[in-house]
Design an enzyme around this catalytic site. Sequence first.
Site, PDB file in Angstrom:
ATOM      1  N   GLY A 184     -17.755 -25.954  15.211  1.00  0.00           N
ATOM      2  CA  GLY A 184     -16.360 -26.209  15.564  1.00  0.00           C
ATOM      3  C   GLY A 184     -15.449 -26.250  14.364  1.00  0.00           C
ATOM      4  O   GLY A 184     -14.488 -27.032  14.325  1.00  0.00           O
ATOM      5  N   ALA A 185     -15.758 -25.434  13.343  1.00  0.00           N
ATOM      6  CA  ALA A 185     -14.901 -25.290  12.165  1.00  0.00           C
ATOM      7  C   ALA A 185     -14.769 -26.581  11.363  1.00  0.00           C
ATOM      8  O   ALA A 185     -13.815 -26.738  10.605  1.00  0.00           O
ATOM      9  CB  ALA A 185     -13.503 -24.774  12.562  1.00  0.00           C
ATOM     10  N   HIS A 211     -19.029 -14.337  18.240  1.00  0.00           N
ATOM     11  CA  HIS A 211     -19.368 -15.651  17.680  1.00  0.00           C
ATOM     12  C   HIS A 211     -19.645 -16.646  18.801  1.00  0.00           C
ATOM     13  O   HIS A 211     -18.893 -16.741  19.767  1.00  0.00           O
ATOM     14  CB  HIS A 211     -18.206 -16.129  16.816  1.00  0.00           C
ATOM     15  CG  HIS A 211     -18.524 -17.294  15.942  1.00  0.00           C
ATOM     16  ND1 HIS A 211     -19.499 -17.261  14.973  1.00  0.00           N
ATOM     17  CD2 HIS A 211     -17.983 -18.545  15.873  1.00  0.00           C
ATOM     18  CE1 HIS A 211     -19.548 -18.423  14.346  1.00  0.00           C
ATOM     19  NE2 HIS A 211     -18.641 -19.222  14.878  1.00  0.00           N
ATOM     20  N   SER A 220     -22.577 -22.017  13.631  1.00  0.00           N
ATOM     21  CA  SER A 220     -21.279 -21.953  12.980  1.00  0.00           C
ATOM     22  C   SER A 220     -21.150 -23.074  11.931  1.00  0.00           C
ATOM     23  O   SER A 220     -21.966 -23.145  11.021  1.00  0.00           O
ATOM     24  CB  SER A 220     -20.165 -22.007  14.027  1.00  0.00           C
ATOM     25  OG  SER A 220     -18.933 -21.645  13.467  1.00  0.00           O
ATOM     26  N   ALA A 221     -20.151 -23.962  12.061  1.00  0.00           N
ATOM     27  CA  ALA A 221     -20.054 -25.068  11.110  1.00  0.00           C
ATOM     28  C   ALA A 221     -21.306 -25.938  11.161  1.00  0.00           C
ATOM     29  O   ALA A 221     -21.711 -26.522  10.145  1.00  0.00           O
ATOM     30  CB  ALA A 221     -18.821 -25.909  11.406  1.00  0.00           C
ATOM     31  N   ASP A 279     -19.910 -11.320  14.943  1.00  0.00           N
ATOM     32  CA  ASP A 279     -19.441 -12.675  14.671  1.00  0.00           C
ATOM     33  C   ASP A 279     -17.968 -12.698  14.279  1.00  0.00           C
ATOM     34  O   ASP A 279     -17.245 -13.650  14.563  1.00  0.00           O
ATOM     35  CB  ASP A 279     -20.256 -13.287  13.520  1.00  0.00           C
ATOM     36  CG  ASP A 279     -21.282 -14.292  13.999  1.00  0.00           C
ATOM     37  OD1 ASP A 279     -21.010 -14.995  14.986  1.00  0.00           O
ATOM     38  OD2 ASP A 279     -22.363 -14.381  13.385  1.00  0.00           O
TER      39      ASP A 279
END
Length: 542
Positions: free
Chosen positions: A122-123, A440, A209-210, A330
């Site tokens: 989630g960044a 992604h 991701s994150a 992605d």
Amino acid sequence: PKCIPMSVCVCVCVSTMACTLLGVVQTEGGKVKGKNQNMGLLHSVDVFKGIPFADVPGRWELPKRHPGWDGVLQAIKYQKRCLQVTLLQLSSQGSEDCLYLNIHVPQGVSRGLPVMVYIFGGAFLLGASNDVPFLGNSLYDGNEMADRGGVIVVSVNYRVGSLGFLSTGDARMPGNYGLWDQHAAISWVKRNIEAFGGNPDNITIFGQSAGAASVNYQMLSPYSKGLFRRAISQCGVALSPWAIQLDPMATTKKVARKVGCRTTNEEEMLLCLKITDPVGITMAAKLNLPVMNLLEFTPVVDGDFIPDHPSRLFNNTADIDYLAGVNSMDGHLFAGVDVPSINQRRKETTNFIKRLIGQKGAEAIQSVYSMYSANWGSVPQQDMVKKTVTDIETDYLFLVPTQVALQLHAQHARGARTYSYLFDMKTRIPGLPSWVGAMHAEDVQYLFGKPFDKPLIYFPRHRDLSGYMIAYWTNFAKTGDPSRGSKVPTIWPPFTPSRHPYLVINSDITKSSVRYSPRPGDGRYTSRQETLNTWTDLDGSL
């Protein structure tokens, strides 16, 4: 048949199957009781939701052990996420009291189970252990994976955004509070999972991701020695250019200005931030656009948890088996934000590419543009150009950093194994151009078994893919080899310093799915090494 006696269990035998249902479980903080979830004939999973793994954290302080509770904690509902912006960044949600985890324990199997701890993405800005509602439950619900893979699945919360990653770049506010939360959660699992039937000496951490970059950071930290045995990064590593803050004080001053802590005295500014409403501080942390400008609220080199640049810490991963990869497109989600015309049929895109690359500096334009446009011809087709935009962001943000991380891990490994993959299942998102592949986060639904959980919205090929991923991932968690354990469609060879195979993961895995050029798509543009060299020359963080 007789059940094996357990001090923390209630034994129930069904037919000829020894089925151990957990009752009240004693943890270091007190007793907890979850719910048993039926998964079909003779199959069930015990689910414990909302177990605190740390106390309510102080603002920009390290997590502390939970003081415990009296009686039996009814662990039957998810707790609040950590305070964060909403998806559209128009308001906030969550609480500062948020350090909880969830446990999914398969029944009808032996004790000493492998344990898989999931770190959400989630960044570094939003998300939760029970995030993304998916037709009645969470996308990260671990029941199918636990049941089909025969592993314990744990999902954890951690602080995000300005409360999780704001930093001055020095000892006053060192940052990385979200990473410390993850570490505290994994440590709690190490100390307590045996009471749930897990093996504390066989823990695998995995994330997307994150969360994948976080997994890599946990591997690199000297504080993790002996804490877990294996790690999986899905679409992100610590070397990803979006996964590290290089000028954290500039970000902190920007937040301070937004919340009214305007002062040239840094000590006064920090004191003001400490007493400012946490919602205001949270709302001051928003995602930058365009995406190629990268993120601001991310980990930093703090001289402690992350003592040096990530590229110089892979000696700490020598004993950790590592599996990492990316999705074939992605970068499409982010390219669609930066260059919206790639998803618009009649829009021309060619002129946007130089502008996109130019965000890396003027020196980047010619070398990158020439490399990616080499086979266009004099009048390039617009679909080819638009796919190129996606390739550029995929390579820069995900593929190249992941390949570098895999190389560094393989070079430093002492008996540990390394595996590389490319997830390449065509997108199921409606309305996108026909050339769009795996975007992604599209891998997550298959890993968590959604085609089995929600069969009416998937086809048989999606269940095939989901079964393959669960088998490979849980085999890796059990043995360190994704091919050994549950049956898989083909052998996945390890990545070594001299040989760099990767597995293409989709619904039609065969021997030919093992390849040696990790460039997504058809490899029209360039060799793998040229792609690596071009981007690493342009970005010192790689």
